[in-house]
Design an enzyme around this catalytic site. Structure first.
Site, PDB file in Angstrom:
ATOM      1  NE  ARG A  66      -3.669   0.169   2.354  1.00  8.01           N
ATOM      2  CZ  ARG A  66      -4.576   0.501   3.275  1.00  8.01           C
ATOM      3  NH1 ARG A  66      -4.704  -0.201   4.366  1.00  8.01           N
ATOM      4  NH2 ARG A  66      -5.337   1.550   3.101  1.00  8.01           N
ATOM      5  CD  GLU A 106       1.964   0.735   6.892  1.00  7.99           C
ATOM      6  OE1 GLU A 106       2.722   1.715   6.787  1.00  7.99           O
ATOM      7  OE2 GLU A 106       1.930  -0.193   6.068  1.00  7.99           O
ATOM      8  NE  ARG A 107      -7.123   2.342   7.199  1.00  3.89           N
ATOM      9  CZ  ARG A 107      -8.151   2.200   8.032  1.00  3.89           C
ATOM     10  NH1 ARG A 107      -8.409   1.031   8.583  1.00  3.89           N
ATOM     11  NH2 ARG A 107      -8.946   3.208   8.286  1.00  3.89           N
ATOM     12  NE  ARG A 108      -5.713  -3.643  12.486  1.00  9.63           N
ATOM     13  CZ  ARG A 108      -5.371  -4.924  12.406  1.00  9.63           C
ATOM     14  NH1 ARG A 108      -5.313  -5.666  13.491  1.00  9.63           N
ATOM     15  NH2 ARG A 108      -5.076  -5.461  11.238  1.00  9.63           N
ATOM     16  CD  GLU A 139      -3.533  -7.198   6.273  1.00  6.63           C
ATOM     17  OE1 GLU A 139      -4.357  -6.699   7.052  1.00  6.63           O
ATOM     18  OE2 GLU A 139      -2.722  -6.516   5.616  1.00  6.63           O
TER      19      GLU A 139
END
Length: 309
Positions: A66, A106-108, A139
């Protein structure tokens, strides 16, 4: 309060699920009272059990596919974490230097830092570089918020680095094999078109239609017209079909012209010579309309002058 532990997971080779973290509800996050010194060996010994790990001891994932995170959504998640905490633990692996490397979530992780948290619940697993890369790519592909180019590059990496066929990619990610083929075709778009697709200027549907054209120059020329006219996907498909079969278009126009009454044809040609613009007369038993086409405001102004306006 005791921390629930999950059953021992099989090793890689028995399925990618062997390395994925437990789903929400199967292993609740450890309470803040468990925050303390975390040694990599101890963390790995309790694999499957979420531990509270200091955020500063977690390094970003170098294999992340991403490239963009929507700021508004990230802020919303940060606000939620500030109020209720992280619901689903992230997944990390231990590094030789005593740090931990992010694998999934990664967002968390980013939102927790934005929310001012000091620790985050994490499941520590043992994974090689190759396993970490594959887990990260798969993922991400199972999420719905990757843009089309990010998905295309992720599928390309699975094929290049892990030698997976499209059928195997479909099995690993749950995607349709035909869809995977369409995503991979996006990599043949000219760089400018890829950038516009990634930015959302054109959609995946527009890109699929444009890919029917043969050369990068044709694709870019058509894309610019699509943007200038704000064409829908359906209109873009029709436009591309016309570009691909100009002979059929000309043949249809010639056939229609042959059916025009000679007197109407003479009048049509006379008006066209007078105004200098393409003119069509549609006549049905003495009733119809005169259509004069203009391609610029200058043409339009000149037409109004000729009409005495």
């Amino acid at each position: 309060m005791a921390i629930a532990t999950s059953a021992k997971r099989p090793a890689l080779g028995k399925g990618l699920d062997a390395l994925l973290p437990p789903k929400p509800g199967t292993a609740p996050a450890a309470p803040s009272s468990n925050v303390g010194k975390i040694e990599a060996s101890a963390a790995e010994a309790n694999a499957g059990t979420p531990l509270q790990i200091p955020l500063q001891r977690i390094e970003p994932n170098p294999f992340q596919t991403r490239t963009t995170f929507e700021e508004g959504a990230l802020t919303e998640l940060a606000n939620s974490i500030a109020a209720t905490g992280v619901v689903q633990p992230i997944t990390v692996r231990s590094l030789p230097n005593g740090q931990f490397q992010l694998i999934a979530g990664e967002r968390r992780w980013l939102a927790s830092k934005q929310a001012g948290k000091e620790t985050i619940p994490a499941v520590v697993i043992k994974a090689s570089d190759a396993q970490t890369m594959e887990m990260t790519i798969v993922e991400n592909l199972q999420r719905a918020d990757l843009n089309p180019m990010e998905q295309a590059r992720a599928f390309e990496r699975l094929g290049r680095d892990f030698h997976l066929t499209q059928e195997q990619m479909a099995s690993r990610t749950g995607k349709d094999r035909a869809s995977i083929g369409n995503f991979l075709r996006l990599l043949r778009l000219p760089p400018e078109a890829q950038e516009q697709l990634e930015a959302g200027t054109i959609t995946f549907g527009h890109a699929k239609a444009l890919m029917a054209l043969e050369t990068p120059e044709q694709i870019l020329s058509a894309m610019r017209k699509v943007n200038a006219l704000s064409l829908s996907v359906r209109a873009t498909e029709t436009y591309v079909k016309r570009l691909l079969s100009p002979e059929a278009k000309l043949g249809k126009a010639a056939a229609e012209e042959e059916q025009i009454d000679p007197n109407v044809k003479d009048a049509q040609d006379s008006i066209q010579r007078r105004v200098g613009l393409r003119t069509r007369i549609e006549d049905k038993k003495g009733k119809g309309r005169v259509i004069i086409e203009y391609r610029s405001l200058e043409d339009f102004d000149r037409l109004l002058e000729l009409l005495g306006q």
